[in-house]
Structures are given as C-alpha cells and as structure tokens.
Design a protein around this motif. Sequence first.
Motif, PDB file in Angstrom:
ATOM      1  N   ASP A   1       0.860  -1.178   0.000  1.00 23.69           N
ATOM      2  CA  ASP A   1       0.000   0.000   0.000  1.00 23.69           C
ATOM      3  C   ASP A   1       0.902   1.236   0.000  1.00 23.69           C
ATOM      4  O   ASP A   1       1.357   1.677   1.060  1.00 23.69           O
ATOM      5  CB  ASP A   1      -0.909  -0.018   1.225  1.00 23.69           C
ATOM      6  CG  ASP A   1      -2.008   1.028   1.141  1.00 23.69           C
ATOM      7  OD1 ASP A   1      -1.918   1.906   0.255  1.00 23.69           O
ATOM      8  OD2 ASP A   1      -2.940   0.969   1.959  1.00 23.69           O
TER       9      ASP A   1
ATOM     10  N   ASN B   1      -6.379  -2.345  10.309  1.00 28.06           N
ATOM     11  CA  ASN B   1      -7.273  -2.504   9.162  1.00 28.06           C
ATOM     12  C   ASN B   1      -7.304  -3.925   8.630  1.00 28.06           C
ATOM     13  O   ASN B   1      -6.364  -4.712   8.826  1.00 28.06           O
ATOM     14  CB  ASN B   1      -6.828  -1.580   8.013  1.00 28.06           C
ATOM     15  CG  ASN B   1      -6.713  -0.133   8.432  1.00 28.06           C
ATOM     16  OD1 ASN B   1      -7.659   0.454   8.938  1.00 28.06           O
ATOM     17  ND2 ASN B   1      -5.544   0.440   8.211  1.00 28.06           N
TER      18      ASN B   1
ATOM     19  N   LYS C   1      -7.546  -5.474   4.775  1.00 30.35           N
ATOM     20  CA  LYS C   1      -7.340  -5.001   3.407  1.00 30.35           C
ATOM     21  C   LYS C   1      -7.553  -6.155   2.430  1.00 30.35           C
ATOM     22  O   LYS C   1      -7.072  -7.271   2.660  1.00 30.35           O
ATOM     23  CB  LYS C   1      -5.934  -4.419   3.228  1.00 30.35           C
ATOM     24  CG  LYS C   1      -5.685  -3.152   4.054  1.00 30.35           C
ATOM     25  CD  LYS C   1      -4.288  -2.594   3.837  1.00 30.35           C
ATOM     26  CE  LYS C   1      -4.074  -1.320   4.660  1.00 30.35           C
ATOM     27  NZ  LYS C   1      -2.709  -0.758   4.470  1.00 30.35           N
TER      28      LYS C   1
ATOM     29  N   THR D   1     -10.423  -1.276   1.832  1.00 35.68           N
ATOM     30  CA  THR D   1      -9.853  -1.177   3.173  1.00 35.68           C
ATOM     31  C   THR D   1     -10.989  -1.066   4.180  1.00 35.68           C
ATOM     32  O   THR D   1     -11.881  -0.227   4.026  1.00 35.68           O
ATOM     33  CB  THR D   1      -8.923   0.035   3.302  1.00 35.68           C
ATOM     34  OG1 THR D   1      -7.850  -0.075   2.353  1.00 35.68           O
ATOM     35  CG2 THR D   1      -8.336   0.125   4.701  1.00 35.68           C
TER      36      THR D   1
ATOM     37  N   SER E   1     -15.911   1.263   3.299  1.00 37.27           N
ATOM     38  CA  SER E   1     -14.938   0.926   4.327  1.00 37.27           C
ATOM     39  C   SER E   1     -15.414   1.268   5.729  1.00 37.27           C
ATOM     40  O   SER E   1     -14.893   0.726   6.702  1.00 37.27           O
ATOM     41  CB  SER E   1     -13.612   1.666   4.047  1.00 37.27           C
ATOM     42  OG  SER E   1     -13.834   3.067   4.022  1.00 37.27           O
TER      43      SER E   1
END
Length: 512
Positions: free
Chosen positions: A313, A349, A351, A364, A417
């Motif tokens: 990322d 998070n 992902k 995300t 998200s």
Amino acid sequence: MSTTPLEWKFSQVFGERAPGEEIQDVDIISTIEFEKRGAYLATGDRGGRIVLFEKTDGKDHRSQKELENLDYPAMGHPEYRYKTEFQSHEPEFDYLKSMEIEEKINNVRWCATPNSSLFILSANDRTIKLWKVLENKVKKVKEMDPNPSVCVENALLAEKSFIAGQNEPSVPNGHRLEWTNKMPKSILPSSQEAHPMIYNVGDNSSARCRRVYSHAHDFNINSISNNSDGETYISADDLRINLWNLEISDQCFNIIDTKPSNMEDLTEVITSAEFHPAYCNLLAYSSSRGYIRLVDMRQSALCDHQHSRMLQDREAHGSRSFFTEIIASISDIKFTSDGRHILSRDYMNLKLWDLHMETSPVATFKIHEYLRPKLCDLYNNDSIFDKFECCLSGDGLHFASGSYSNVLRVFSHGAGSDDGTTLEASKNPNSRKQVLQTAPKAARSLSNFARGHHRRGHDNLNADSSGIPCDLNAKLLHVAWHPTSSLIACAAANSFFGVLCGIHPMLTLGGT
C-alpha cells in the motif's frame, strides 16, 4: 460487485465462564480451524490440547404446525457438538539453547484425504505433528432383566457344561472365551436378579500421532499451510519458510531464507505464509513491514530474492513515523477460494488485495480507528503487538476479524470501508464479562527484535492507559469462516464463542 450486509446472531456458545471466574492460562484458545468440508472444527489452546467438534444435522426440530405458520421458509443452520480431545504437545526444554519450549498450539490445519479418515497438522513454537483421528469400537457393560424361564438349577447345569468343554474352541478361528474354573455362587443369577453383565458395542474417537516434524526451525513457527497437491505443506517462522512432504518427517526443503549475514541488518521478519488454493507452485507470505510477496517455486529452488509480485500500500507507506511502522505489520493473510484476491490484517485494518493490482488494496476496512490517538498507550502496554487473525466467506464477498472488548467486526465487499457489523462475543451481548488481568508474557520471537530496538529511545512515553475506550484484556484474536455457509467461529480467551450464523434480515434464529 456490491452486496448487502448480512445480519448476524449467535447460535452456539461453548465454555463461557461465569463473571469473576478465574481463567487459567493453559485453557486460553490459541487457534481455530474448520475442516475443508465444514464437517469438523478444531481448536488448540495454550495447554497443548486440541479439541474437535463435529457437525450435527442442524435440522429444525419445531413441530410441523409451527413450521406451517411461519411466513418464511425454515432454514437449518450448522450446529456442532463436542467430539473428542487429545494432548498434542508437551512442554520441552532445548538444552543446546537453554530455552523452554511451550506446549502452546500456534496452528492447526486439516489435511485433505481421499477417504473418510481425518488427519490434522498441529504446531507449537518448534515442532509440527501429524495426527490421525480414529473411530474406535468399544464395549460397554449393561444390565438387563433375566429370563423368567431360567432358574438356578439351569444356570448351574449351563456352568458345568461350559467348564467341561472349555478346552474346545468356542469360535471357528481357534480363539475361546475365558472362564474361571469355579464360579462363586454369589454371582449366579436368580429369578429376581438381573443377568450379571452383557456387552454392547459403541463408538469412540481417539487420535494417534503418525509423524513428528522437528529440528527445522530456529525461531517460533507462526504459520503452516497445506498445499493443493495434498502431499506437501509449508511451515514458516520469522526468517525461514520450509517445504515438507507429509510422508517424510526427517527432512525438508528450505525455500525462503531472509536471515541476513549480520543480524544487526535485520529490517523485517516473516509474519504469515499460505499456499495458493489452486496452484501448487504458488505461495504468498507477509512481512512486518506490511508487504505481501507472491513467489513461484518453479523459478528457483530458493525464492527469498525472487518474488513474482509484491503487494504494498504505497499510500500508507508514503508517510513513515515511529508508530505507523509498527501498525503496518501484517499479522495474517488468507486467499479467496478462487485465488484471485488476498485478505490481510494489520493492527488497524483489514485489506482486500487483487493480485493484479500491486500498488494498493481494492478495499480497506477499518477495525478500530478510534484507537489511533492512543497508539502511544497501546505501545507501552504491548497491546500494539497483538496479532489478530482474519477470515472470509467462501464466495469472497464477506470478511471478518476481531478486536478488543471481545468484539467481532464483519464487513461486506462493496458496502464501504466505514460500514460493517459489530458483535460482542458473548452469549448475552449486552453483558460484559470480567476478564482476568494477567501480566503479558515475553514472546520468544524475532518479532520482538524491533520492539526492543524502539524501546531504548522511548522509555519516557506516558504509560497511563486509562483513557482507552475498550477492554484491552478481552481480545478476540482467532476467527474462522465455514467454507460453505455464512457461519463464523470465533474464540476469545478460554471460551469458544464459536458459532455465529449469518441470516437474512427477515429471518431470526434462536440461540442455544
């Protein structure tokens, strides 16, 4: 592809403790895994034990009249019952390195078999074992009412006749029944007494260790993964990934070695590894720097410097700081069933990655964003190093992971998200359990390498964590998704809060 989030409700709870009841460290669940068909569920704990659960019929046992009055079709959901348990690992001591090896189970994985046999791989910090679960026939002693036509005289005649012919085989294969020379009169049945004992055949399950794979890792094993070929598997520690054949326990192939010549140059460690679900030559592994590397074993015998793809990322790696480097560490990765996407979990998070997009995740999902201002306090009490697992549904559209206060977060692809469902792992979600507060134990892992390095320059951080808006001692670390149903098993502390049912918004299911 957008999808509608499911509503969720607890359907089964195993082993929930009463408020204030003391929690033993050896009873805390450390891993959980569904069998490939979903017919069985395995859990491992810090005491080195593995507990197996078996799927029942899951039928709706309401009366036909009640079912006819429903305004929606009755839907059965999988239910599980206790099957058996066994001691997989024992505590050991490495005399060469003067260190104790815990019995804690780090991973369990079900092996694919062509028949109905059950094989399980289990691993602690250093040793992997292959177990076969056997169905045994056992004899049970039962009592029954006597036949009124049998009297004491007939019983005595039958005894003398049997003793007289005991030298002759009682069955064609040459075996005979054992019998005493003299039978005490006290055991002779009468017309008012029951026959002394009758044997009946029943079923029982036990486990037998078939292979022990040891002496191949110098650091703690963090993951094992079965290959789609059904013959091999990998085991990963902080610096190496080894390839094993299930039938060979005394040798393995080292396919990835990231150990530098000078340990002071160490910048990252391996945190998780998993085989591709369809291609036996592909595997992915994650690192403490937030990278996911996809390697092809056909390219080279040693794949540590030759990866096919590296997912990172770049937006998250753009601005580096002291805490962002720590929370970027990936604790778990999972392939989707088609192998096109990878789900990863870092500290903050979830992902979702597309293997064709290397620069950023396609989605995300924020787990506990409210803790971002408290990273300093989380670092001081070592909570920032907690390793949460992740799981995803068989269709790859729904994802789940745990958080603090025994909270489970469930997300749906395409719902945004910030959207998701929050559930507390408890039989009564409105009640809060009192969790025993214990001092954290130092993990014998190279993951502490960066931890000790950072500590030297940050000893003056504020250690007051009273402002953290959650219970850091109640952690839901381990989750697993049923391979074919909308059902999640999760474990918090020593309790398997373990079966959650995803239901349509118009349906409701009663708990057990």
